[in-house]
Design a protein around this motif. Sequence first.
Motif, PDB file in Angstrom:
ATOM      1  N   LEU B  64      67.136  58.354   2.073  1.00  0.00           N
ATOM      2  CA  LEU B  64      66.795  57.758   3.368  1.00  0.00           C
ATOM      3  C   LEU B  64      67.848  56.784   3.855  1.00  0.00           C
ATOM      4  O   LEU B  64      68.542  56.151   3.057  1.00  0.00           O
ATOM      5  N   PHE B  65      67.966  56.648   5.180  1.00  0.00           N
ATOM      6  CA  PHE B  65      68.706  55.548   5.798  1.00  0.00           C
ATOM      7  C   PHE B  65      67.740  54.769   6.668  1.00  0.00           C
ATOM      8  O   PHE B  65      66.589  55.169   6.836  1.00  0.00           O
ATOM      9  N   GLU B  66      68.187  53.643   7.224  1.00  0.00           N
ATOM     10  CA  GLU B  66      67.349  52.716   7.997  1.00  0.00           C
ATOM     11  C   GLU B  66      66.364  51.976   7.092  1.00  0.00           C
ATOM     12  O   GLU B  66      65.372  52.528   6.596  1.00  0.00           O
ATOM     13  N   ARG B  68      64.008  50.017   7.550  1.00  0.00           N
ATOM     14  CA  ARG B  68      62.584  49.962   7.918  1.00  0.00           C
ATOM     15  C   ARG B  68      61.879  51.297   7.638  1.00  0.00           C
ATOM     16  O   ARG B  68      60.664  51.324   7.475  1.00  0.00           O
ATOM     17  N   ALA B  69      62.644  52.388   7.579  1.00  0.00           N
ATOM     18  CA  ALA B  69      62.046  53.664   7.169  1.00  0.00           C
ATOM     19  C   ALA B  69      61.827  53.618   5.658  1.00  0.00           C
ATOM     20  O   ALA B  69      60.837  54.141   5.136  1.00  0.00           O
ATOM     21  N   ARG B  72      58.724  51.436   4.963  1.00  0.00           N
ATOM     22  CA  ARG B  72      57.504  52.167   5.327  1.00  0.00           C
ATOM     23  C   ARG B  72      57.169  53.191   4.246  1.00  0.00           C
ATOM     24  O   ARG B  72      56.019  53.335   3.838  1.00  0.00           O
ATOM     25  N   TYR B  73      58.190  53.916   3.790  1.00  0.00           N
ATOM     26  CA  TYR B  73      57.981  54.934   2.763  1.00  0.00           C
ATOM     27  C   TYR B  73      57.452  54.295   1.474  1.00  0.00           C
ATOM     28  O   TYR B  73      56.460  54.742   0.899  1.00  0.00           O
ATOM     29  N   GLY B  97      51.752  48.281  13.081  1.00  0.00           N
ATOM     30  CA  GLY B  97      52.816  49.100  13.669  1.00  0.00           C
ATOM     31  C   GLY B  97      53.424  48.474  14.917  1.00  0.00           C
ATOM     32  O   GLY B  97      54.636  48.541  15.135  1.00  0.00           O
ATOM     33  N   GLU B 101      57.464  47.092  15.308  1.00  0.00           N
ATOM     34  CA  GLU B 101      58.396  47.411  16.391  1.00  0.00           C
ATOM     35  C   GLU B 101      58.934  46.135  17.029  1.00  0.00           C
ATOM     36  O   GLU B 101      60.124  46.042  17.351  1.00  0.00           O
ATOM     37  N   VAL B 102      58.076  45.150  17.221  1.00  0.00           N
ATOM     38  CA  VAL B 102      58.514  43.891  17.836  1.00  0.00           C
ATOM     39  C   VAL B 102      59.624  43.261  16.992  1.00  0.00           C
ATOM     40  O   VAL B 102      60.642  42.799  17.527  1.00  0.00           O
ATOM     41  N   ALA B 104      61.660  44.821  14.888  1.00  0.00           N
ATOM     42  CA  ALA B 104      62.840  45.688  14.878  1.00  0.00           C
ATOM     43  C   ALA B 104      63.619  45.616  16.187  1.00  0.00           C
ATOM     44  O   ALA B 104      64.849  45.634  16.186  1.00  0.00           O
ATOM     45  N   LEU B 105      62.896  45.545  17.305  1.00  0.00           N
ATOM     46  CA  LEU B 105      63.567  45.691  18.586  1.00  0.00           C
ATOM     47  C   LEU B 105      63.723  44.393  19.359  1.00  0.00           C
ATOM     48  O   LEU B 105      64.580  44.278  20.194  1.00  0.00           O
ATOM     49  N   ASP B 108      64.812  41.026  15.922  1.00  0.00           N
ATOM     50  CA  ASP B 108      66.054  41.293  15.208  1.00  0.00           C
ATOM     51  C   ASP B 108      67.262  41.241  16.131  1.00  0.00           C
ATOM     52  O   ASP B 108      68.336  40.783  15.745  1.00  0.00           O
TER      53      ASP B 108
END
Lengths: 224, 213
Positions: B64-66, B68-69, B72-73, B97, B101-102, B104-105, B108
């Motif tokens: 995996l990359f990212e 936050r993924a 989550r995994y 969820g 997002e808040v 991450a986007l 951050d």
Amino acid sequence: MAAAPVTVYGPPLSAAVSRVLACLLEKDVPFQLVPFNIIKGEHKKPDYLKIQPFGQVPAFQDESITLFESRAIARYVCDKYANQGTKGLFGTNPLEKASIDQWVEAEGQSFNPPISVLLFQLAFAPRMKIKQDENLIQENETKLAKVLDVYDKTLGESKYLAGDDFTLADLSHLPSTHYLLNSTDRGELFMSRKNVERWWGEISGRESWKKVVEMQKSPPPRRA
Amino acid sequence: MGIKVQGHPLSPAAQRVMLCLAEKNLDYEFVSVDLTAGQHKKEPFISINPFGQVPGFEDGDLKLFESRAMTRYISQAYADKGTPLISKDLKKMAIIGVWLEVEALKFDAAGHSLSFEILIKPILGMSTDEALIEPLQGQLASVLDVYEARLAESKYLGGDEFSLADLHHIPIVNNLMKTKVKSLFEQRPHVKAWCDEILARPAWKKVLEGARV
């Protein structure tokens, strides 16, 4: 007549709103759209701020739950309505989900920032009579090109970003790409990359996306 | 076999993943990637992260990359180990969820840039671009105003329990507390209390100890 349990707030022309609409359509979830007049500042009014504290679109209601952030809404829709519509949209097991998640994150972190700047500079600034920043345009074209190089390589190895099926990873890219291709002259960024071009043809040809584009073209209904 | 994380121990993204693994009491191998030698832009790393960025993650055959993924995994695959970081309840998970997002986007975007400008650039022998600081602080302040209202009604961002949504903030909050930007957090009482709590978590202390190179 009972109101549809799912309500989306915001204009369909908004990329984030249309991301949610595409997802609902893929999952065959009936919904009602409450289009917002952004120019009138309806999204900054106190009643709306209660459900979307950043004053942005979309906001989303499903029975008793209220959500915002289009990618969070999309993940929720996929989880709740897992057994209908496009079933593998968010994977059918944790490994598939993880592989899709990494591309949804990449879209938000690496693809969306440069393409958003380009859309603002090339499509919106002229309309708003704001002077374009050539340096910013150059910088973000370069960034987007690098990201699309990675996409082109990946899409040479698999049909879609996360594998051989269409997923949320691909869907997330639909709205901004559509704008760039239709409202600016920078479409070459996508079309000059063979695998990206092939992929765009496939994902934009889906019934769900065609319906969203239709919704974007229709004038907003008058509110009763 | 087993879990492997490749990156730099001081990178917030790598720390995010290591913190998640620490909260879940999971063993893993950490492999340092030589960024100055461009190791992250070549094979074999590029097969894990085609964007040529750190961190990279493996669990058996899964790559995996990212960050936050990855978290989550880990939170889903190892749901029954260590601290629960997500919820099996659909509605509760949906709220978590939203705040994921808040972070991450919105958080951050300003937080990471401020941390990079003020803390990291000097370490790399570069100078802080002072012109960027004020607008970035303004951006962060707007986000923290929303957090202040949220944390007045909810013990943690995602709900009544500590979750991945709070965890994702820890590396950058930790960095910013070492700079003048800390005043933005300290001026907001609910945000301050939340910061104090999350930074005090034993799993975070474990990550910091490991990061002392």
